[in-house]
Design a protein around this motif. Structure first.
Motif, PDB file in Angstrom:
ATOM      1  N   UNK A   1      39.642-105.893 -63.010  1.00 34.36           N
ATOM      2  CA  UNK A   1      38.584-106.021 -64.019  1.00 34.36           C
ATOM      3  C   UNK A   1      38.117-107.459 -64.216  1.00 34.36           C
ATOM      4  N   UNK A   2      38.991-108.438 -63.976  1.00 36.43           N
ATOM      5  CA  UNK A   2      38.618-109.828 -64.230  1.00 36.43           C
ATOM      6  C   UNK A   2      39.393-110.763 -63.313  1.00 36.43           C
ATOM      7  N   UNK A   3      38.739-111.818 -62.879  1.00 32.25           N
ATOM      8  CA  UNK A   3      39.403-112.930 -62.203  1.00 32.25           C
ATOM      9  C   UNK A   3      39.205-114.173 -63.069  1.00 32.25           C
ATOM     10  N   UNK A   4      40.305-114.808 -63.451  1.00 32.15           N
ATOM     11  CA  UNK A   4      40.226-116.065 -64.191  1.00 32.15           C
ATOM     12  C   UNK A   4      40.502-117.186 -63.199  1.00 32.15           C
TER      13      UNK A   4
ATOM     14  N   UNK B   1      35.788-117.179 -66.325  1.00 32.43           N
ATOM     15  CA  UNK B   1      36.059-115.738 -66.283  1.00 32.43           C
ATOM     16  C   UNK B   1      35.018-115.096 -65.380  1.00 32.43           C
ATOM     17  N   UNK B   2      35.482-114.492 -64.301  1.00 33.96           N
ATOM     18  CA  UNK B   2      34.592-113.904 -63.315  1.00 33.96           C
ATOM     19  C   UNK B   2      34.687-112.388 -63.347  1.00 33.96           C
TER      20      UNK B   2
ATOM     21  N   UNK C   1      45.936-119.181 -56.831  1.00 33.09           N
ATOM     22  CA  UNK C   1      45.904-119.576 -58.236  1.00 33.09           C
ATOM     23  C   UNK C   1      45.040-118.703 -59.109  1.00 33.09           C
ATOM     24  N   UNK C   2      44.309-117.748 -58.511  1.00 34.23           N
ATOM     25  CA  UNK C   2      43.515-116.818 -59.319  1.00 34.23           C
ATOM     26  C   UNK C   2      44.431-116.000 -60.225  1.00 34.23           C
ATOM     27  N   UNK C   3      44.043-115.889 -61.494  1.00 33.97           N
ATOM     28  CA  UNK C   3      44.717-114.957 -62.395  1.00 33.97           C
ATOM     29  C   UNK C   3      43.952-113.646 -62.338  1.00 33.97           C
ATOM     30  N   UNK C   4      44.587-112.623 -61.833  1.00 43.00           N
ATOM     31  CA  UNK C   4      43.942-111.326 -61.631  1.00 43.00           C
ATOM     32  C   UNK C   4      44.396-110.372 -62.730  1.00 43.00           C
ATOM     33  N   UNK C   5      43.434-109.793 -63.437  1.00 36.09           N
ATOM     34  CA  UNK C   5      43.735-108.819 -64.486  1.00 36.09           C
ATOM     35  C   UNK C   5      43.315-107.432 -64.022  1.00 36.09           C
TER      36      UNK C   5
END
Length: 239
Positions: free
Chosen positions: A177-180, A185-186, A197-201
């Protein structure tokens, strides 16, 4: 949106303040006279009443509410409020606070809970999220659909670094749903390439979490070793 909050302690008042700033109507309900501090949230409506009593909820006109938040410090009260809101008044969305992790299993749709928020679990998850790379961290549980909001920070050596989102075969019942990325916020598109290093939600079914973590934690060396094993004579792909 009209929101009723059962529990006007520090948590309930904080939630009310945020909702009022976002333009919503808020009703705070508490049976403790010392909690009725109108001057702290003057824009809200206040009701001195027991939120577990039908007569009190009738007075609160709970049927007019779009959402009810059970935010008291007593899990038993929060469960009763949730059940009454959903079954007696047909409130579309019920959010309940969990005070003790041992009671988490009770907070589900059988008790009218749509979203359960465990403060201890959330705090520990945020700590893990801050220090963990390559490990799946569960941030929030949704009662409906047995799904969770989970996060993973993509390690530098992950095999998916540089791979387009649309080229990844994600597990079933899983949605990115989101890449930080670098404080941005992408909203991921099929053409976005994943970066170290991408934070993947993700919103993912609980039974898919292990599969998702294995996919995201797979290193380039492990992927190459797996491909080499598949290409060896006698392997399933070479026959």
């Amino acid at each position: 949106m009209r929101v009723a909050i059962a529990g006007a302690g520090a948590v309930g008042r904080s939630i009310a303040g945020e909702l009022l700033e976002n333009g919503h109507e808020v009703l705070l309900i508490d049976k403790n006279p010392s909690h009725i501090t109108v001057e702290r949230v003057p824009q809200a409506e206040w009701l001195l009443a027991d939120a577990c009593e039908i007569t009190s909820l009738d007075e609160a006109a709970l049927q007019r509410c779009h959402c009810v938040i059970a935010a008291t410090g007593d899990d038993k009260v929060n469960l009763v409020v949730s059940l009454l809101a959903k079954t007696e008044y047909g409130v579309p969305r019920v959010v309940a606070r969990i005070n003790h992790p041992s009671n988490e299993w009770l907070f589900n749709d059988a008790w009218g809970v749509d979203v359960a928020v465990s403060t201890p679990r959330l705090m520990s998850a945020l700590v893990e999220e801050a220090v963990s790379v390559g490990d799946l961290v569960r941030l929030l549980r949704f009662s409906q659909g047995d799904a969770n909001l989970v996060e993973l920070t993509l390690p530098d050596e992950a095999a998916l670094v540089g791979v387009r989102v649309g080229d990844v075969t994600w597990p079933e019942d899983t949605a990115l749903v989101t890449i930080i990325r670098e404080h941005r916020v992408l909203v991921p598109s099929q053409d976005d390439a994943l970066e170290a290093g991408d934070e993947l939600l993700f919103v993912a079914a609980q039974e898919r979490e292990t599969q998702l973590e294995d996919l995201l934690s797979l290193t380039r060396d492990e992927m190459q070793a797996a491909k080499a094993a598949q290409s060896e004579p006698g392997s399933a792909t070479s026959e």
